[in-house]
Design a protein around this motif. Structure first.
Motif, PDB file in Angstrom:
ATOM      1  N   ALA A   1      50.543  38.113  42.202  1.00  0.00           N
ATOM      2  CA  ALA A   1      49.138  38.106  42.614  1.00  0.00           C
ATOM      3  C   ALA A   1      48.224  37.929  41.409  1.00  0.00           C
ATOM      4  O   ALA A   1      47.217  37.209  41.478  1.00  0.00           O
ATOM      5  N   ARG A   2      48.586  38.542  40.307  1.00  0.00           N
ATOM      6  CA  ARG A   2      47.787  38.412  39.084  1.00  0.00           C
ATOM      7  C   ARG A   2      47.888  37.013  38.482  1.00  0.00           C
ATOM      8  O   ARG A   2      46.970  36.557  37.802  1.00  0.00           O
ATOM      9  N   CYS A   3      49.004  36.344  38.707  1.00  0.00           N
ATOM     10  CA  CYS A   3      49.180  34.998  38.152  1.00  0.00           C
ATOM     11  C   CYS A   3      48.441  33.943  38.964  1.00  0.00           C
ATOM     12  O   CYS A   3      48.253  32.807  38.494  1.00  0.00           O
ATOM     13  N   ALA A   4      48.058  34.270  40.175  1.00  0.00           N
ATOM     14  CA  ALA A   4      47.276  33.336  40.988  1.00  0.00           C
ATOM     15  C   ALA A   4      45.884  33.201  40.382  1.00  0.00           C
ATOM     16  O   ALA A   4      45.438  34.084  39.638  1.00  0.00           O
ATOM     17  N   PRO A   5      45.166  32.100  40.659  1.00  0.00           N
ATOM     18  CA  PRO A   5      43.784  31.994  40.181  1.00  0.00           C
ATOM     19  C   PRO A   5      42.972  33.208  40.620  1.00  0.00           C
ATOM     20  O   PRO A   5      43.241  33.798  41.682  1.00  0.00           O
ATOM     21  N   ALA A   6      41.990  33.602  39.814  1.00  0.00           N
ATOM     22  CA  ALA A   6      41.263  34.855  40.044  1.00  0.00           C
ATOM     23  C   ALA A   6      40.712  34.976  41.458  1.00  0.00           C
ATOM     24  O   ALA A   6      40.757  36.058  42.064  1.00  0.00           O
ATOM     25  N   ASP A   7      40.207  33.846  41.995  1.00  0.00           N
ATOM     26  CA  ASP A   7      39.619  33.914  43.333  1.00  0.00           C
ATOM     27  C   ASP A   7      40.679  33.966  44.431  1.00  0.00           C
ATOM     28  O   ASP A   7      40.359  34.129  45.609  1.00  0.00           O
ATOM     29  N   LYS A   8      41.942  33.839  44.051  1.00  0.00           N
ATOM     30  CA  LYS A   8      43.025  33.879  45.031  1.00  0.00           C
ATOM     31  C   LYS A   8      43.910  35.126  44.887  1.00  0.00           C
ATOM     32  O   LYS A   8      44.882  35.289  45.614  1.00  0.00           O
ATOM     33  N   THR A   9      43.553  36.006  43.937  1.00  0.00           N
ATOM     34  CA  THR A   9      44.373  37.191  43.711  1.00  0.00           C
ATOM     35  C   THR A   9      44.389  38.090  44.943  1.00  0.00           C
ATOM     36  O   THR A   9      45.454  38.453  45.446  1.00  0.00           O
ATOM     37  N   TYR A  10      43.201  38.458  45.445  1.00  0.00           N
ATOM     38  CA  TYR A  10      43.218  39.325  46.626  1.00  0.00           C
ATOM     39  C   TYR A  10      43.759  38.609  47.862  1.00  0.00           C
ATOM     40  O   TYR A  10      44.539  39.222  48.622  1.00  0.00           O
TER      41      TYR A  10
END
Length: 213
Positions: free
Chosen positions: A109-118
């Motif tokens: 989840a942290r490796c996803a782009p910031a706007d896609k983390t949650y």
């Protein structure tokens, strides 16, 4: 690094989780807000809602925790509609992995782009039964979930072999346990006050409403 060995590597990289952490112990009922709001170096909070909200909820959660998944599937949508979307509450979710697979999911989840983390956290909770409780090797199922968020085999493996990120997730969990008395998931603090009882909308209402007056 083959994906099949990624979860084992997370364990080998130093996430040694004592079994006692799964047993709820009584920690402090209130934490100074200024202490609670300090972040782990290099690991920004996963936050939803207005930074100007009068109320801040901090959740410590494990991605393999069934109670956490139930909260995010059944209660959180109502909480979000009533308080977060209306600017009354800022919601912060922090990692408190109870096992190596939970740590791996948090890292993804942290490796996803910031706007896609949650959104990825939400997807992993929605599909928890498909990857967290499978028989045998969980990595292929977890990779299937990650692909939906745009991961390739290469980015999946690189994420799960990121020692710095694992150290940060470890530090997040250790800080929750050592400084705030977190011993089970989910644990919630509302303006520094620990939520007592089951995390239902009614329980949140009882704590949040007086803080909004």
């Amino acid at each position: 690094m083959a994906g099949a060995s990624a979860i084992a590597l997370v364990g080998a990289m130093g996430l040694n989780l004592p079994q006692a952490v799964a047993q709820r112990r009584s920690g402090p009922s209130e934490i100074p807000v200024e202490d609670l709001m300090k972040t782990v170096d290099g690991l920004p909070d996963v936050a939803l809602g207005s930074a100007e909200a009068k109320v801040t909820i901090v959740e410590y959660a494990s991605m393999t925790c069934g109670h956490c998944a139930h909260f995010h599937k059944e209660v959180f949508p109502k909480l979000k509609e009533k308080y977060i979307d209306t600017g009354k509450v800022r919601f912060i979710m922090r990692e408190f992995p109870l096992d190596n697979l939970a740590a791996a999911a948090s890292m993804l989840a942290r490796c996803a782009p910031a706007d896609k983390t949650y959104p990825m956290i939400e997807m992993l909770f929605q599909t928890q039964a498909e990857w967290a409780y499978v028989q045998g090797n969980p990595v292929p199922k977890l990779f299937e979930m990650a692909k939906q968020a745009g991961f390739t085999q290469d980015t999946f493996d690189k994420c799960l072999t990121n020692q710095k990120l694992l150290d940060q997730v470890n530090a997040q969990r250790a800080r929750g346990a050592d400084q705030f008395g977190v011993s089970a998931t989910p644990t919630f603090f509302i303006n520094g006050k620990k939520l007592q009882g089951s995390p239902t909308l009614e329980t949140f209402d009882a704590m949040i409403e007086p803080m909004l007056k």
